[in-house]
Design an enzyme around this catalytic site. Structure first.
Site, mmCIF file in Angstrom:
data_model
loop_
_atom_site.group_PDB
_atom_site.id
_atom_site.type_symbol
_atom_site.label_atom_id
_atom_site.label_comp_id
_atom_site.label_asym_id
_atom_site.label_seq_id
_atom_site.Cartn_x
_atom_site.Cartn_y
_atom_site.Cartn_z
ATOM 1 C CG ASP A 158 -2.173 -0.832 1.009
ATOM 2 O OD1 ASP A 158 -2.426 -1.250 -0.129
ATOM 3 O OD2 ASP A 158 -2.904 -1.059 2.001
ATOM 4 C CE LYS B 150 -8.222 1.130 -1.577
ATOM 5 N NZ LYS B 150 -7.781 -0.260 -1.576
ATOM 6 C CG MET C 171 -8.107 7.437 6.821
ATOM 7 S SD MET C 171 -8.861 5.935 6.160
ATOM 8 C CE MET C 171 -9.646 5.266 7.634
#
Length: 258
Positions: free
Chosen positions: A36, A57, A170
């Site tokens: 990742d 991502k 996030m």
């Protein structure tokens, strides 16, 4: 013939030394590593005999969709053998690791999970912030700032009502919404710390209160990936930040694990 296997592995919060010994062994045994965006690339050195495939991502950029990643896992497992799915932090904390394990099992893959040190705990700790401390905080919440519907989790409103430490991952794009929940509870002066790229050489941090943190973030140009910590324990960092930053400069070379 290779036996198809998937190991979902937590890479830890960013410092390459914060991976587990079991994780290192999994990388050394890997035939293919799907990794990742938040994974420290130094860890790929442990998988020197494996093929490395970036599937990260980030906001606004997806190399592969989650469905495509699932398909890559199965395809590479049957073609090459042992696939290690290397994810930042812990793969079962907002990492979709459980979904990938479930998908792999449907196609007959042997599966394993190797936990990682979650950034939700390790990043605050790196700057001397304990999520719990006797007499200050008895518990903590870890919440995603952005749900699968791209909205702020309503759990933030519930957490704002409690006396617990609140850690939000996030959540930088929703910072103004987050602090508003705390203002509605009268917590204008509650300490807030935000740490970007925690435990890495690019680490940046800013500290303030619910009232002041948005402006301080803008002034210091703090951005994702970052962790938001809200609660009285944030004050514990004030005298320790420079000490911890000094320690972080003394990096150690990766060593082969036997």
């Amino acid at each position: 013939m290779h036996k198809p296997k998937l190991t979902v592995l937590g890479a830890g919060p960013g410092d390459p030394e914060l991976i587990t010994l079991k994780g290192v062994r999994a990388l050394q045994e890997a035939n293919v590593v799907l990794y990742d965006a938040l994974v420290n690339r130094e860890l790929l050195e442990y998988a020197s005999n494996a093929e490395h495939i970036f599937v990260g991502k980030r906001k606004g950029f997806h190399k592969y969709s989650q469905d495509e990643i699932n398909e890559l896992i199965v395809k590479n497992a049957y073609e090459s053998g042992h696939v290690v799915r290397l994810k930042g932090g812990d793969p079962f904390i907002f990492g979709r690791g459980a979904e990938e394990i479930e998908y792999a099992k449907q196609y007959g893959l042997e599966t394993a999970v190797v936990s990682g040190i979650t950034s939700a705990i390790a990043v605050p700790a790196h700057l001397g912030v304990p999520l719990t401390k006797r007499g200050i905080s008895e518990s903590f919440w870890v919440i995603t700032g952005t749900t699968s519907a791209r909205k702020l989790s309503l759990d933030v409103a519930l957490a704002a009502k409690s006396s617990a430490t609140v850690v939000i991952l996030m959540g930088m794009s929703k910072l103004l919404e987050i602090v508003e929940f705390f203002k509605e509870e009268g917590k204008h002066k509650t300490p807030v710390g935000i740490i970007q790229n925690g435990t890495t050489s690019n680490e940046k941090s800013v500290f303030g209160t619910v009232d002041s943190i948005a402006k301080k973030v803008k002034d210091k140009n703090i951005a994702a990936p970052a962790i938001i910590v809200i609660g009285e324990v944030v004050n514990e960092a004030s005298e320790q930040i420079e000490t911890y930053k000094s320690i972080n400069k003394n990096s150690f070379p990766l060593r082969k694990v036997i």
